[in-house]
Scaffold this motif. Structure first.
Motif, PDB file in Angstrom:
ATOM      1  N   ALA A   1       0.981  -1.240  -0.120  1.00 54.60           N
ATOM      2  CA  ALA A   1       0.095  -0.046   0.012  1.00 54.60           C
ATOM      3  C   ALA A   1       0.997   1.173  -0.082  1.00 54.60           C
ATOM      4  O   ALA A   1       1.209   1.991   0.922  1.00 54.60           O
ATOM      5  CB  ALA A   1      -0.726  -0.033   1.281  1.00 54.60           C
ATOM      6  N   HIS A   2       1.424   1.600  -1.061  1.00 56.32           N
ATOM      7  CA  HIS A   2       2.468   2.736  -1.396  1.00 56.32           C
ATOM      8  C   HIS A   2       1.815   3.869  -1.361  1.00 56.32           C
ATOM      9  O   HIS A   2       2.596   5.165  -1.036  1.00 56.32           O
ATOM     10  CB  HIS A   2       3.262   2.466  -2.484  1.00 56.32           C
ATOM     11  N   THR A   3       0.558   4.180  -1.350  1.00 59.95           N
ATOM     12  CA  THR A   3      -0.286   5.371  -1.339  1.00 59.95           C
ATOM     13  C   THR A   3      -1.715   5.024  -0.674  1.00 59.95           C
ATOM     14  O   THR A   3      -2.047   3.966  -0.888  1.00 59.95           O
ATOM     15  CB  THR A   3      -0.430   6.010  -2.459  1.00 59.95           C
ATOM     16  N   PRO A   4      -2.273   6.074   0.072  1.00 58.88           N
ATOM     17  CA  PRO A   4      -3.541   5.690   0.795  1.00 58.88           C
ATOM     18  C   PRO A   4      -4.475   5.338  -0.417  1.00 58.88           C
ATOM     19  O   PRO A   4      -5.550   4.565  -0.091  1.00 58.88           O
ATOM     20  CB  PRO A   4      -3.890   7.078   1.462  1.00 58.88           C
ATOM     21  N   ALA A   5      -4.463   5.894  -1.625  1.00 57.95           N
ATOM     22  CA  ALA A   5      -5.338   5.474  -2.554  1.00 57.95           C
ATOM     23  C   ALA A   5      -5.611   3.966  -2.968  1.00 57.95           C
ATOM     24  O   ALA A   5      -6.596   3.428  -3.532  1.00 57.95           O
ATOM     25  CB  ALA A   5      -5.269   6.315  -3.716  1.00 57.95           C
ATOM     26  N   VAL A   6      -4.423   3.329  -2.552  1.00 56.05           N
ATOM     27  CA  VAL A   6      -4.652   1.766  -3.000  1.00 56.05           C
ATOM     28  C   VAL A   6      -4.877   0.846  -1.559  1.00 56.05           C
ATOM     29  O   VAL A   6      -4.656  -0.323  -1.732  1.00 56.05           O
ATOM     30  CB  VAL A   6      -3.235   1.413  -3.636  1.00 56.05           C
ATOM     31  N   LYS A   7      -5.048   1.244  -0.826  1.00 57.58           N
ATOM     32  CA  LYS A   7      -5.186   0.474   0.595  1.00 57.58           C
ATOM     33  C   LYS A   7      -6.076  -0.328   0.478  1.00 57.58           C
ATOM     34  O   LYS A   7      -6.135  -1.467   1.016  1.00 57.58           O
ATOM     35  CB  LYS A   7      -5.202   1.437   1.958  1.00 57.58           C
ATOM     36  N   ALA A  51     -17.357   3.240 -15.001  1.00 55.85           N
ATOM     37  CA  ALA A  51     -18.557   2.586 -15.067  1.00 55.85           C
ATOM     38  C   ALA A  51     -18.532   1.333 -14.388  1.00 55.85           C
ATOM     39  O   ALA A  51     -19.358   1.160 -13.324  1.00 55.85           O
ATOM     40  CB  ALA A  51     -19.137   2.389 -16.512  1.00 55.85           C
ATOM     41  N   VAL A  52     -17.650   0.169 -14.574  1.00 53.15           N
ATOM     42  CA  VAL A  52     -17.999  -0.958 -13.800  1.00 53.15           C
ATOM     43  C   VAL A  52     -16.728  -1.629 -12.757  1.00 53.15           C
ATOM     44  O   VAL A  52     -16.861  -2.425 -12.369  1.00 53.15           O
ATOM     45  CB  VAL A  52     -17.999  -1.981 -15.065  1.00 53.15           C
ATOM     46  N   ASN A  53     -15.684  -0.825 -12.957  1.00 54.79           N
ATOM     47  CA  ASN A  53     -14.495  -1.142 -12.080  1.00 54.79           C
ATOM     48  C   ASN A  53     -13.804   0.045 -11.624  1.00 54.79           C
ATOM     49  O   ASN A  53     -12.684   0.029 -11.821  1.00 54.79           O
ATOM     50  CB  ASN A  53     -13.540  -2.178 -12.896  1.00 54.79           C
ATOM     51  N   HIS A  54     -14.400   0.985 -11.173  1.00 50.65           N
ATOM     52  CA  HIS A  54     -13.905   2.243 -10.535  1.00 50.65           C
ATOM     53  C   HIS A  54     -13.004   2.046  -9.304  1.00 50.65           C
ATOM     54  O   HIS A  54     -12.334   3.005  -9.194  1.00 50.65           O
ATOM     55  CB  HIS A  54     -14.964   3.234 -10.207  1.00 50.65           C
ATOM     56  N   LYS A  55     -12.937   1.068  -8.730  1.00 54.06           N
ATOM     57  CA  LYS A  55     -12.106   0.785  -7.584  1.00 54.06           C
ATOM     58  C   LYS A  55     -10.530   0.381  -7.840  1.00 54.06           C
ATOM     59  O   LYS A  55      -9.722   0.650  -7.058  1.00 54.06           O
ATOM     60  CB  LYS A  55     -12.866  -0.357  -6.510  1.00 54.06           C
ATOM     61  N   ASN A  56     -10.536  -0.093  -9.172  1.00 57.34           N
ATOM     62  CA  ASN A  56      -8.999  -0.579  -9.464  1.00 57.34           C
ATOM     63  C   ASN A  56      -8.277   0.886 -10.165  1.00 57.34           C
ATOM     64  O   ASN A  56      -7.952   0.850 -11.395  1.00 57.34           O
ATOM     65  CB  ASN A  56      -9.266  -1.505 -10.821  1.00 57.34           C
ATOM     66  N   VAL A  57      -7.808   1.366  -9.098  1.00 55.43           N
ATOM     67  CA  VAL A  57      -6.987   2.492  -9.294  1.00 55.43           C
ATOM     68  C   VAL A  57      -5.512   2.061  -9.431  1.00 55.43           C
ATOM     69  O   VAL A  57      -4.648   3.317  -9.961  1.00 55.43           O
ATOM     70  CB  VAL A  57      -7.047   3.537  -8.032  1.00 55.43           C
ATOM     71  N   ILE A  58      -5.233   0.916  -9.393  1.00 51.52           N
ATOM     72  CA  ILE A  58      -3.962   0.452  -9.584  1.00 51.52           C
ATOM     73  C   ILE A  58      -3.284   0.199 -11.012  1.00 51.52           C
ATOM     74  O   ILE A  58      -2.506   0.718 -11.613  1.00 51.52           O
ATOM     75  CB  ILE A  58      -3.616  -0.886  -9.016  1.00 51.52           C
ATOM     76  N   ILE A  59      -4.396  -0.277 -12.042  1.00 48.09           N
ATOM     77  CA  ILE A  59      -4.054  -0.654 -13.230  1.00 48.09           C
ATOM     78  C   ILE A  59      -5.248  -0.107 -14.102  1.00 48.09           C
ATOM     79  O   ILE A  59      -6.440  -0.585 -13.975  1.00 48.09           O
ATOM     80  CB  ILE A  59      -4.080  -2.316 -13.399  1.00 48.09           C
ATOM     81  N   SER A  60      -4.828   0.902 -14.894  1.00 45.62           N
ATOM     82  CA  SER A  60      -5.668   1.516 -15.838  1.00 45.62           C
ATOM     83  C   SER A  60      -5.800   1.137 -17.369  1.00 45.62           C
ATOM     84  O   SER A  60      -6.464   1.475 -18.199  1.00 45.62           O
ATOM     85  CB  SER A  60      -5.866   3.039 -16.022  1.00 45.62           C
ATOM     86  N   SER A  61      -4.737   0.342 -17.714  1.00 48.80           N
ATOM     87  CA  SER A  61      -4.627  -0.144 -19.127  1.00 48.80           C
ATOM     88  C   SER A  61      -4.130  -1.462 -19.073  1.00 48.80           C
ATOM     89  O   SER A  61      -3.720  -2.017 -18.126  1.00 48.80           O
ATOM     90  CB  SER A  61      -3.358   0.818 -19.792  1.00 48.80           C
ATOM     91  N   ARG A  62      -4.496  -2.127 -20.020  1.00 41.44           N
ATOM     92  CA  ARG A  62      -4.277  -3.917 -20.363  1.00 41.44           C
ATOM     93  C   ARG A  62      -2.673  -4.087 -20.295  1.00 41.44           C
ATOM     94  O   ARG A  62      -2.394  -5.001 -19.818  1.00 41.44           O
ATOM     95  CB  ARG A  62      -5.170  -4.412 -21.033  1.00 41.44           C
ATOM     96  N   LEU A  63      -2.135  -3.240 -21.090  1.00 40.60           N
ATOM     97  CA  LEU A  63      -0.684  -3.536 -21.425  1.00 40.60           C
ATOM     98  C   LEU A  63       0.176  -2.470 -20.322  1.00 40.60           C
ATOM     99  O   LEU A  63      -0.257  -1.180 -20.303  1.00 40.60           O
ATOM    100  CB  LEU A  63      -0.381  -3.209 -22.904  1.00 40.60           C
ATOM    101  N   ASN A  64       0.995  -2.994 -19.737  1.00 41.52           N
ATOM    102  CA  ASN A  64       1.735  -2.052 -18.519  1.00 41.52           C
ATOM    103  C   ASN A  64       3.189  -2.757 -18.665  1.00 41.52           C
ATOM    104  O   ASN A  64       3.680  -3.912 -19.369  1.00 41.52           O
ATOM    105  CB  ASN A  64       1.332  -2.710 -17.172  1.00 41.52           C
ATOM    106  N   ALA A  65       4.083  -1.766 -18.408  1.00 38.45           N
ATOM    107  CA  ALA A  65       5.401  -2.471 -18.176  1.00 38.45           C
ATOM    108  C   ALA A  65       5.750  -3.112 -16.943  1.00 38.45           C
ATOM    109  O   ALA A  65       4.974  -2.938 -16.127  1.00 38.45           O
ATOM    110  CB  ALA A  65       6.436  -0.964 -18.076  1.00 38.45           C
ATOM    111  N   THR A  66       6.716  -4.081 -16.878  1.00 41.61           N
ATOM    112  CA  THR A  66       7.099  -4.630 -15.791  1.00 41.61           C
ATOM    113  C   THR A  66       8.578  -4.625 -15.403  1.00 41.61           C
ATOM    114  O   THR A  66       9.195  -4.738 -16.347  1.00 41.61           O
ATOM    115  CB  THR A  66       6.343  -6.422 -16.019  1.00 41.61           C
ATOM    116  N   ILE A  67       8.858  -4.590 -14.198  1.00 45.19           N
ATOM    117  CA  ILE A  67      10.234  -4.605 -13.724  1.00 45.19           C
ATOM    118  C   ILE A  67      10.350  -5.602 -12.527  1.00 45.19           C
ATOM    119  O   ILE A  67       9.419  -5.656 -11.554  1.00 45.19           O
ATOM    120  CB  ILE A  67      10.395  -3.083 -13.222  1.00 45.19           C
ATOM    121  N   GLN A  68      11.415  -6.323 -12.849  1.00 51.49           N
ATOM    122  CA  GLN A  68      11.658  -7.545 -11.699  1.00 51.49           C
ATOM    123  C   GLN A  68      12.969  -7.346 -11.236  1.00 51.49           C
ATOM    124  O   GLN A  68      14.145  -7.063 -11.968  1.00 51.49           O
ATOM    125  CB  GLN A  68      11.317  -8.773 -12.445  1.00 51.49           C
TER     126      GLN A  68
END
Length: 378
Positions: free
Chosen positions: A55-61, A148-165
């Motif tokens: 939970a790196h920001t309160p918006a995603v707790k 409209a249907v998944n407004h709680k998902n503020v973490i991921i807004s696009s289907r394609l994302n960069a990943t870092i490991q």
């Protein structure tokens, strides 16, 4: 947000290097100290992963309540000195990994990722090895933010994302070719502010799995580094232009064009490094929309164009380079951001003169735009 973007830096910028290294047709140089085959040996791995969401920001707790689990399969190959940079970086392994996560939360769903990576051993015996791995690639999320249907998902807004490991791995031999792997790491997914909201997801991870070693144990190569590059100590000029697109906020679905022009002077100071300094101008059209939303109708609007100067470094891997810049705005009538900016990216020379970049521009730890750059070296 600063932590999230720090992780983007480690990867948005290694992708081209690692992809080239892992997919290159590596012509083996038969060396008795390392190889008993015509090609460098392979390592194949399969691991189970257990994680939690930071939970790196309160918006995603409200989303940091589940414990994601995943699996990974990977294939890596030992570099062997076929390219000069192998020796400069003490012969790391390069690999390709496929990763699946189930977030055990219908708001987040699942994710699928493919990444390329570099794996550098820093302690090794005949039966044990400790290494550091870092990689980057592309992640796919079937479930994403929807007002409209998944407004709680503020973490991921696009289907394609960069990943870092990033991770630390410990491999201990169970037999001549089979190894038990234990690891701790961090997986990160984000779209670099191309689409909003974009808080991203950070997954501290514990790994347990098996490695199959085509050849074990391995001893370091005795091949000396290649001769010094012919352009060592020479100066050069770069002229380039970039394009990028960004969404202003989640209530405005439009994507705005951002472009820049850059003139830079540089010098190759050793095998691994260029030092560089430059002047550049920016035009971010999202700032015009932002001004129109806040300004009075009879108010004269400030110029949204900006100009800056920067200094930087390029870490060289053959035709590829890891780029890092620190810049300061010299012309900035509309104070929409801090007086300085950072840029990290990957640069690749298609020919001796023509190059391309993928760069992430950042303001105070927050991603501003991903820049796609094309330039010429003079």
């Amino acid at each position: 947000m600063a932590f999230r973007v720090m992780m983007i830096r480690f990867g948005v910028l290694l992708a081209g290097l690692l992809a080239r290294a892992s997919l290159a047709n590596v012509q083996a140089q038969t060396t008795p100290e390392l190889l008993t085959r015509n090609r460098p040996p392979l390592v194949v791995g399969a691991y189970a992963q257990g994680s939690f969401i930071v939970a790196h920001t309160p918006a995603v707790k409200h989303l940091a309540v589940s414990h994601p689990t995943g699996v990974e399969v990977n294939l890596q190959r030992q570099t062997n000195g076929a390219a000069p940079w192998h020796a400069w970086y003490r012969y790391p392994k390069v690999g390709l990994a496929l990763v699946y996560y189930d977030y055990h939360n219908p708001v987040l769903g699942q994710s699928y990722a493919a990444s390329v990576y570099i794996n550098k051993s820093f302690w090794r015996t005949q039966r044990q090895e400790v290494s550091f791995r870092i990689g980057t690639g592309v992640g796919y999320f079937p479930v994403r933010f929807d007002q409209a249907v998944n407004h709680k998902n503020v973490i991921i807004s696009s289907r394609l994302n960069a990943t870092i490991q990033t991770r630390i791995e410990y491999d201990v031999a169970l037999s001549e070719q089979l190894g038990l792997l234990l690891g701790i790491g961090l997986n990160h997914y984000s779209n670099g502010a191309t689409t909003k909201p974009n808080f991203g997801i950070n997954l501290p991870t514990v790994l347990l799995g098996l490695n199959y070693h085509q050849q074990r144990p391995l001893r370091p190569l005795a091949t000396p580094p290649a001769p010094a590059p012919t352009d060592l100590g020479r100066n050069f000029l770069n002229l380039s232009t970039s394009l990028g697109w960004k969404q202003r906020n989640e209530t405005d679905p439009r994507h705005y064009l951002v472009n820049s022009v850059t003139l830079a002077v540089g010098r190759r100071v050793n095998r691994k490094s260029n030092l560089i300094a430059g002047l550049e101008g920016f035009y971010d059209r999202s700032l015009q929309a932002q001004l129109r939303d806040t300004a009075r109708t009879n108010e004269q609007l400030p110029d949204v164009k900006k100009a800056g100067a920067y200094v930087g470094h390029e870490l060289l891997f053959g035709r590829l380079a890891f780029v890092s810049h620190l810049g300061f705005y010299l012309y900035n009538p509309y104070k929409s951001n801090s007086f300085y900016y950072e840029r990290l990216g990957l640069k690749y020379h298609f020919t001796e003169r023509i190059f391309g970049n993928i760069d992430l521009k950042v303001h105070r730890g927050a991603a501003d735009v991903i820049e796609w750059r094309l330039g010429v070296k003079l």
